[in-house]
Design a protein around this motif. Structure first.
Motif, PDB file in Angstrom:
ATOM      1  N   GLU A  48       7.033 -20.892  17.407  1.00 51.57           N
ATOM      2  CA  GLU A  48       8.220 -20.769  18.260  1.00 51.57           C
ATOM      3  C   GLU A  48       9.193 -21.917  18.002  1.00 51.57           C
ATOM      4  OE1 GLU A  48      10.943 -19.322  20.952  1.00 51.57           O
ATOM      5  OE2 GLU A  48       9.202 -18.345  20.044  1.00 51.57           O
ATOM      6  N   LYS A  49       8.663 -23.114  17.812  1.00 56.83           N
ATOM      7  CA  LYS A  49       9.517 -24.251  17.490  1.00 56.83           C
ATOM      8  C   LYS A  49      10.302 -24.003  16.207  1.00 56.83           C
ATOM      9  CE  LYS A  49       6.866 -28.054  19.593  1.00 56.83           C
ATOM     10  NZ  LYS A  49       6.078 -29.289  19.286  1.00 56.83           N
ATOM     11  N   MET A  50       9.588 -23.579  15.169  1.00 58.60           N
ATOM     12  CA  MET A  50      10.235 -23.346  13.887  1.00 58.60           C
ATOM     13  C   MET A  50      11.277 -22.237  13.987  1.00 58.60           C
ATOM     14  SD  MET A  50      10.530 -24.365  10.821  1.00 58.60           S
ATOM     15  CE  MET A  50       9.081 -25.418  10.634  1.00 58.60           C
ATOM     16  N   LYS A  51      10.967 -21.189  14.738  1.00 60.71           N
ATOM     17  CA  LYS A  51      11.908 -20.083  14.930  1.00 60.71           C
ATOM     18  C   LYS A  51      13.201 -20.586  15.561  1.00 60.71           C
ATOM     19  CE  LYS A  51      12.375 -15.694  17.433  1.00 60.71           C
ATOM     20  NZ  LYS A  51      11.691 -14.744  18.360  1.00 60.71           N
ATOM     21  N   GLN A  52      13.087 -21.397  16.601  1.00 59.64           N
ATOM     22  CA  GLN A  52      14.277 -21.895  17.284  1.00 59.64           C
ATOM     23  C   GLN A  52      15.077 -22.853  16.400  1.00 59.64           C
ATOM     24  OE1 GLN A  52      14.411 -23.035  21.314  1.00 59.64           O
ATOM     25  NE2 GLN A  52      12.700 -21.761  21.972  1.00 59.64           N
ATOM     26  N   VAL A  53      14.388 -23.705  15.676  1.00 56.80           N
ATOM     27  CA  VAL A  53      15.084 -24.663  14.803  1.00 56.80           C
ATOM     28  C   VAL A  53      15.856 -23.934  13.713  1.00 56.80           C
ATOM     29  CG1 VAL A  53      14.770 -26.506  13.106  1.00 56.80           C
ATOM     30  CG2 VAL A  53      13.510 -26.569  15.260  1.00 56.80           C
ATOM     31  N   MET A  54      15.225 -22.970  13.055  1.00 52.68           N
ATOM     32  CA  MET A  54      15.884 -22.233  11.978  1.00 52.68           C
ATOM     33  C   MET A  54      17.081 -21.452  12.505  1.00 52.68           C
ATOM     34  SD  MET A  54      14.378 -23.129   9.263  1.00 52.68           S
ATOM     35  CE  MET A  54      15.210 -21.978   8.160  1.00 52.68           C
ATOM     36  N   ALA A  80      17.365 -29.980   0.892  1.00 56.68           N
ATOM     37  CA  ALA A  80      18.246 -30.550   1.917  1.00 56.68           C
ATOM     38  C   ALA A  80      18.018 -29.860   3.257  1.00 56.68           C
ATOM     39  CB  ALA A  80      19.705 -30.405   1.487  1.00 56.68           C
ATOM     40  N   MET A  81      17.920 -28.534   3.241  1.00 50.57           N
ATOM     41  CA  MET A  81      17.684 -27.790   4.477  1.00 50.57           C
ATOM     42  C   MET A  81      16.331 -28.145   5.070  1.00 50.57           C
ATOM     43  SD  MET A  81      19.326 -25.669   6.389  1.00 50.57           S
ATOM     44  CE  MET A  81      18.989 -24.647   7.833  1.00 50.57           C
ATOM     45  N   ASN A  82      15.325 -28.306   4.228  1.00 50.17           N
ATOM     46  CA  ASN A  82      13.995 -28.660   4.722  1.00 50.17           C
ATOM     47  C   ASN A  82      14.006 -30.002   5.447  1.00 50.17           C
ATOM     48  OD1 ASN A  82      12.891 -26.316   3.733  1.00 50.17           O
ATOM     49  ND2 ASN A  82      12.037 -27.248   1.894  1.00 50.17           N
ATOM     50  N   TYR A  87      13.813 -32.923  10.622  1.00 51.55           N
ATOM     51  CA  TYR A  87      14.375 -33.876  11.575  1.00 51.55           C
ATOM     52  C   TYR A  87      14.540 -33.233  12.950  1.00 51.55           C
ATOM     53  CZ  TYR A  87      17.106 -37.516  13.716  1.00 51.55           C
ATOM     54  OH  TYR A  87      17.524 -38.507  14.578  1.00 51.55           O
ATOM     55  N   VAL A  88      15.137 -32.054  12.986  1.00 53.40           N
ATOM     56  CA  VAL A  88      15.372 -31.385  14.276  1.00 53.40           C
ATOM     57  C   VAL A  88      14.044 -31.010  14.930  1.00 53.40           C
ATOM     58  CG1 VAL A  88      16.388 -29.355  15.380  1.00 53.40           C
ATOM     59  CG2 VAL A  88      17.649 -30.571  13.602  1.00 53.40           C
ATOM     60  N   TYR A  89      13.096 -30.535  14.125  1.00 52.50           N
ATOM     61  CA  TYR A  89      11.780 -30.144  14.651  1.00 52.50           C
ATOM     62  C   TYR A  89      11.106 -31.310  15.363  1.00 52.50           C
ATOM     63  CZ  TYR A  89       7.093 -28.006  14.610  1.00 52.50           C
ATOM     64  OH  TYR A  89       5.866 -27.483  14.972  1.00 52.50           O
ATOM     65  N   ALA A 105      22.455 -33.146  21.322  1.00 53.79           N
ATOM     66  CA  ALA A 105      22.832 -34.547  21.158  1.00 53.79           C
ATOM     67  C   ALA A 105      21.938 -35.270  20.167  1.00 53.79           C
ATOM     68  CB  ALA A 105      22.807 -35.265  22.506  1.00 53.79           C
ATOM     69  N   THR A 106      20.717 -34.775  19.944  1.00 53.55           N
ATOM     70  CA  THR A 106      19.796 -35.440  19.029  1.00 53.55           C
ATOM     71  C   THR A 106      19.640 -34.685  17.704  1.00 53.55           C
ATOM     72  OG1 THR A 106      17.961 -34.361  20.209  1.00 53.55           O
ATOM     73  CG2 THR A 106      18.490 -36.611  20.834  1.00 53.55           C
ATOM     74  N   VAL A 107      20.428 -33.632  17.518  1.00 54.58           N
ATOM     75  CA  VAL A 107      20.440 -32.911  16.241  1.00 54.58           C
ATOM     76  C   VAL A 107      21.227 -33.711  15.212  1.00 54.58           C
ATOM     77  CG1 VAL A 107      21.405 -30.875  15.065  1.00 54.58           C
ATOM     78  CG2 VAL A 107      20.166 -30.609  17.228  1.00 54.58           C
ATOM     79  N   ARG A 108      20.767 -33.700  13.985  1.00 53.80           N
ATOM     80  CA  ARG A 108      21.537 -34.269  12.875  1.00 53.80           C
ATOM     81  C   ARG A 108      21.853 -33.175  11.868  1.00 53.80           C
ATOM     82  NH1 ARG A 108      19.137 -40.237  11.163  1.00 53.80           N
ATOM     83  NH2 ARG A 108      19.844 -41.352  13.033  1.00 53.80           N
TER      84      ARG A 108
END
Length: 210
Positions: A48-54, A80-82, A87-89, A105-108
């Motif tokens: 679920e985490k990976m699904k939301q991040v992608m 680069a995407m990985n 980072y977001v994960y 706010a913590t996304v790069r």
């Protein structure tokens, strides 16, 4: 896993075997089998985490492909995407399964050693998003011809248009006329050298309602 002599090398699937070419020659391994066990809570949470991040990062790919690339372009868009996903994960997900949320706010969307911007203002005027900053220049990590990327991520429409300007200009603008009234815009900015060798860490500037 066994290594094959080139005489018997093959790529693809034969029965329960999968052949592939690696750095040091051809290899064969067993075809992976689906597990009959139901996934654990930890596995479900990770999926679920990976699904939301992608899903969150998908519209931001054009910027990420620049901003998370290795210096001098010695890298692929996938790599680069990985790095951005990783980072977001690890830094931007909050909450407990199944109620995860991404903290914008913590996304790069870019990362590097170039200097960021000293923001002095932001506004929407006549369907145009405008960003202002102090055009501070030096010979180490802030150059006049650095490119400023202004991103307005419309989370309602799932699009992220980009505006560009030079660091020395002190202002960047982005046409937001196509964004529907009431849309939520997450505003990010990052800076790249003219030849994209280095980038700054991206900065989250807040949320605007169109």
């Amino acid at each position: 896993m066994a290594k094959l002599n080139e005489l018997f090398a093959f790529s693809g699937t034969i029965g329960d075997l999968v052949g592939c070419k690696g750095r040091f020659g051809f290899y064969v391994r067993s075809r992976p089998r689906k597990s009959s066990k139901p996934p654990s809570v930890n596995q479900l949470a990770a999926r679920e985490k990976m699904k939301q991040v992608m899903h969150f990062l998908e519209p931001l790919r054009p910027t990420i492909h620049r901003g998370f690339a290795l210096p001098r372009g010695q890298d692929s868009k996938v790599a680069a995407m990985n790095r951005a996903v990783s980072y977001v994960y690890h830094h931007a997900l909050e909450g407990e399964y199944p109620n995860f949320v991404i903290n914008p706010a913590t996304v790069r969307i870019a990362q590097g050693s170039l200097a960021g911007l000293e923001i002095t203002g932001m506004e929407i005027v006549d369907n145009e998003l405008r960003l202002y900053w102090e055009p501070r220049i030096n010979r180490k990590d802030a150059f006049g011809d650095d490119v400023v990327y202004l991103v307005a991520y419309n989370t309602t429409e799932h699009v992220a248009p980009i505006g560009m300007a030079s660091r020395e200009a002190g202002i960047a603008s982005l046409d937001v006329a196509d964004e529907r009234a009431g849309s939520q815009l997450l505003v990010y900015v990052c800076v790249g050298e003219r030849d994209n060798r280095r980038f700054s860490n991206s900065q989250f500037l807040g949320t605007l309602i169109r």
